[in-house]
Design a protein around this motif. Sequence first.
Motif, PDB file in Angstrom:
ATOM      1  N   GLN A  83     -15.874   5.846   2.486  1.00 31.00           N
ATOM      2  CA  GLN A  83     -15.105   6.087   3.707  1.00 31.00           C
ATOM      3  C   GLN A  83     -13.709   5.447   3.651  1.00 31.00           C
ATOM      4  N   MET A  84     -13.592   4.380   2.887  1.00 31.41           N
ATOM      5  CA  MET A  84     -12.307   3.680   2.777  1.00 31.41           C
ATOM      6  C   MET A  84     -11.977   3.437   1.303  1.00 31.41           C
ATOM      7  N   VAL A  85     -10.697   3.494   0.950  1.00 29.13           N
ATOM      8  CA  VAL A  85     -10.200   3.182  -0.401  1.00 29.13           C
ATOM      9  C   VAL A  85      -9.045   2.163  -0.273  1.00 29.13           C
ATOM     10  N   MET A  86      -8.773   1.488  -1.366  1.00 29.88           N
ATOM     11  CA  MET A  86      -7.729   0.440  -1.368  1.00 29.88           C
ATOM     12  C   MET A  86      -6.381   1.020  -1.805  1.00 29.88           C
ATOM     13  N   CYS A  87      -5.346   0.621  -1.087  1.00 36.94           N
ATOM     14  CA  CYS A  87      -3.983   1.059  -1.437  1.00 36.94           C
ATOM     15  C   CYS A  87      -3.568   0.414  -2.751  1.00 36.94           C
ATOM     16  N   PRO A  88      -3.077   1.152  -3.755  1.00 42.31           N
ATOM     17  CA  PRO A  88      -2.694   0.556  -5.049  1.00 42.31           C
ATOM     18  C   PRO A  88      -1.433  -0.320  -4.959  1.00 42.31           C
ATOM     19  N   THR A  89      -0.718  -0.221  -3.866  1.00 47.28           N
ATOM     20  CA  THR A  89       0.538  -0.988  -3.764  1.00 47.28           C
ATOM     21  C   THR A  89       0.335  -2.295  -3.022  1.00 47.28           C
ATOM     22  N   CYS A  90      -0.201  -2.192  -1.758  1.00 51.50           N
ATOM     23  CA  CYS A  90      -0.340  -3.407  -0.939  1.00 51.50           C
ATOM     24  C   CYS A  90      -1.782  -3.875  -0.813  1.00 51.50           C
ATOM     25  N   ARG A  91      -2.713  -3.209  -1.410  1.00 49.16           N
ATOM     26  CA  ARG A  91      -4.116  -3.570  -1.421  1.00 49.16           C
ATOM     27  C   ARG A  91      -4.780  -3.522  -0.027  1.00 49.16           C
ATOM     28  N   ARG A  92      -4.260  -2.695   0.850  1.00 53.49           N
ATOM     29  CA  ARG A  92      -4.853  -2.550   2.183  1.00 53.49           C
ATOM     30  C   ARG A  92      -5.803  -1.350   2.151  1.00 53.49           C
ATOM     31  N   MET A  93      -6.956  -1.496   2.868  1.00 51.74           N
ATOM     32  CA  MET A  93      -7.943  -0.443   2.883  1.00 51.74           C
ATOM     33  C   MET A  93      -7.526   0.646   3.854  1.00 51.74           C
ATOM     34  N   GLY A  94      -7.802   1.899   3.485  1.00 49.54           N
ATOM     35  CA  GLY A  94      -7.463   3.029   4.323  1.00 49.54           C
ATOM     36  C   GLY A  94      -8.307   4.230   3.961  1.00 49.54           C
ATOM     37  N   PRO A  95      -8.328   5.252   4.807  1.00 50.83           N
ATOM     38  CA  PRO A  95      -9.130   6.451   4.526  1.00 50.83           C
ATOM     39  C   PRO A  95      -8.565   7.211   3.326  1.00 50.83           C
ATOM     40  N   PRO A  96      -9.414   7.740   2.446  1.00 47.40           N
ATOM     41  CA  PRO A  96      -8.919   8.464   1.262  1.00 47.40           C
ATOM     42  C   PRO A  96      -8.213   9.750   1.656  1.00 47.40           C
ATOM     43  N   GLY A  97      -7.198  10.082   0.869  1.00 48.69           N
ATOM     44  CA  GLY A  97      -6.432  11.294   1.111  1.00 48.69           C
ATOM     45  C   GLY A  97      -5.357  11.135   2.158  1.00 48.69           C
ATOM     46  N   LYS A  98      -5.208   9.941   2.762  1.00 48.44           N
ATOM     47  CA  LYS A  98      -4.194   9.689   3.774  1.00 48.44           C
ATOM     48  C   LYS A  98      -3.089   8.792   3.184  1.00 48.44           C
ATOM     49  N   PHE A  99      -2.251   8.278   4.050  1.00 52.09           N
ATOM     50  CA  PHE A  99      -1.167   7.391   3.635  1.00 52.09           C
ATOM     51  C   PHE A  99      -1.435   5.995   4.149  1.00 52.09           C
ATOM     52  N   CYS A 100      -1.041   4.992   3.376  1.00 55.69           N
ATOM     53  CA  CYS A 100      -1.247   3.592   3.734  1.00 55.69           C
ATOM     54  C   CYS A 100      -0.447   3.261   4.993  1.00 55.69           C
ATOM     55  N   GLN A 101      -1.115   2.521   5.912  1.00 57.37           N
ATOM     56  CA  GLN A 101      -0.473   2.181   7.176  1.00 57.37           C
ATOM     57  C   GLN A 101       0.626   1.108   7.020  1.00 57.37           C
ATOM     58  N   ASP A 102       0.606   0.342   5.888  1.00 51.19           N
ATOM     59  CA  ASP A 102       1.590  -0.729   5.713  1.00 51.19           C
ATOM     60  C   ASP A 102       2.803  -0.295   4.886  1.00 51.19           C
ATOM     61  N   CYS A 103       2.503   0.396   3.753  1.00 57.03           N
ATOM     62  CA  CYS A 103       3.612   0.743   2.865  1.00 57.03           C
ATOM     63  C   CYS A 103       3.859   2.239   2.753  1.00 57.03           C
ATOM     64  N   GLY A 104       3.037   3.032   3.283  1.00 53.48           N
ATOM     65  CA  GLY A 104       3.236   4.472   3.241  1.00 53.48           C
ATOM     66  C   GLY A 104       2.843   5.129   1.939  1.00 53.48           C
TER      67      GLY A 104
END
Length: 259
Positions: A203-224
């Motif tokens: 249900q959640m994946v880690m952002c490769p840039t800021c390491r924040r968890m978010g839903p797959p296929g979307k954009f990171c809420q911190d770094c975009g």
Amino acid sequence: MSQLYVVPNIYDDMSNQSQGYFAFRFRCQECGWSIDTRPIRSTVSTVSNVMDVGVGLLGGFWGRAAEAGEQIYGSKWHQEQADALQKSWAQIQHEFHLCPKCHRTVCMRCFNVRLNLCTGSDCAPDLKADGAQFQHQMNIEAQHQQIQQDYQAPQFNVGAIPSAATPDMLMPAPQQGRLPQQTPTPPPAITTGAIAGFPSYPQMVMCPTCRRMGPPGKFCQDCGTKLSLPDLFCPKCSTPLENNPRFCPECGTKLQQAT
């Protein structure tokens, strides 16, 4: 010429052909009382024995003559029997009466001479005897009611009655302690991957840039940064993947979610 009687059908024929006599028993049609008549000797009884021997031992002309004699004897026996019945009824007819209402022949004990009727239930029953019988029946019913009112059932010793039940069958079942109430666990949320047939889809994946968890296929809420879709199969060996690994457990290939 002797008088002919109409003999009622209330008699039993007690005649004995081998002994050579006629006798009858007359019976009352109300109470069953009976009377036997005096035996009347037959005049052809000895001829019967001679003819029986002739039929059995002789042949030819003498045998046919014996058979003819037997037929003559048979007719004469029945004629004598009818005459004996008339004589027997003439001897005892004073013991019976014909009821003009029910047309039964009864004895003198069952006939009311004053009323000229028999004592049957449909004609002229004996009121005194009938009343006494009815009163006696009422006494019996009253006695039964009195016994039922005063009756007390005896106390039976139930413990002395043998039984097929064993003591262990009569022991009460042990009471089991109550189990602690458990809080029901809510069912897991149904995901899109589970609907598609992949229950291990994350249900959640880690952002490769800021390491924040978010839903797959979307954009990171911190770094975009666009979040990649996790691999369900290894791109190299096509092994099914579970629990979102970073490397393939079969060939060690680095997966998309590991970047």
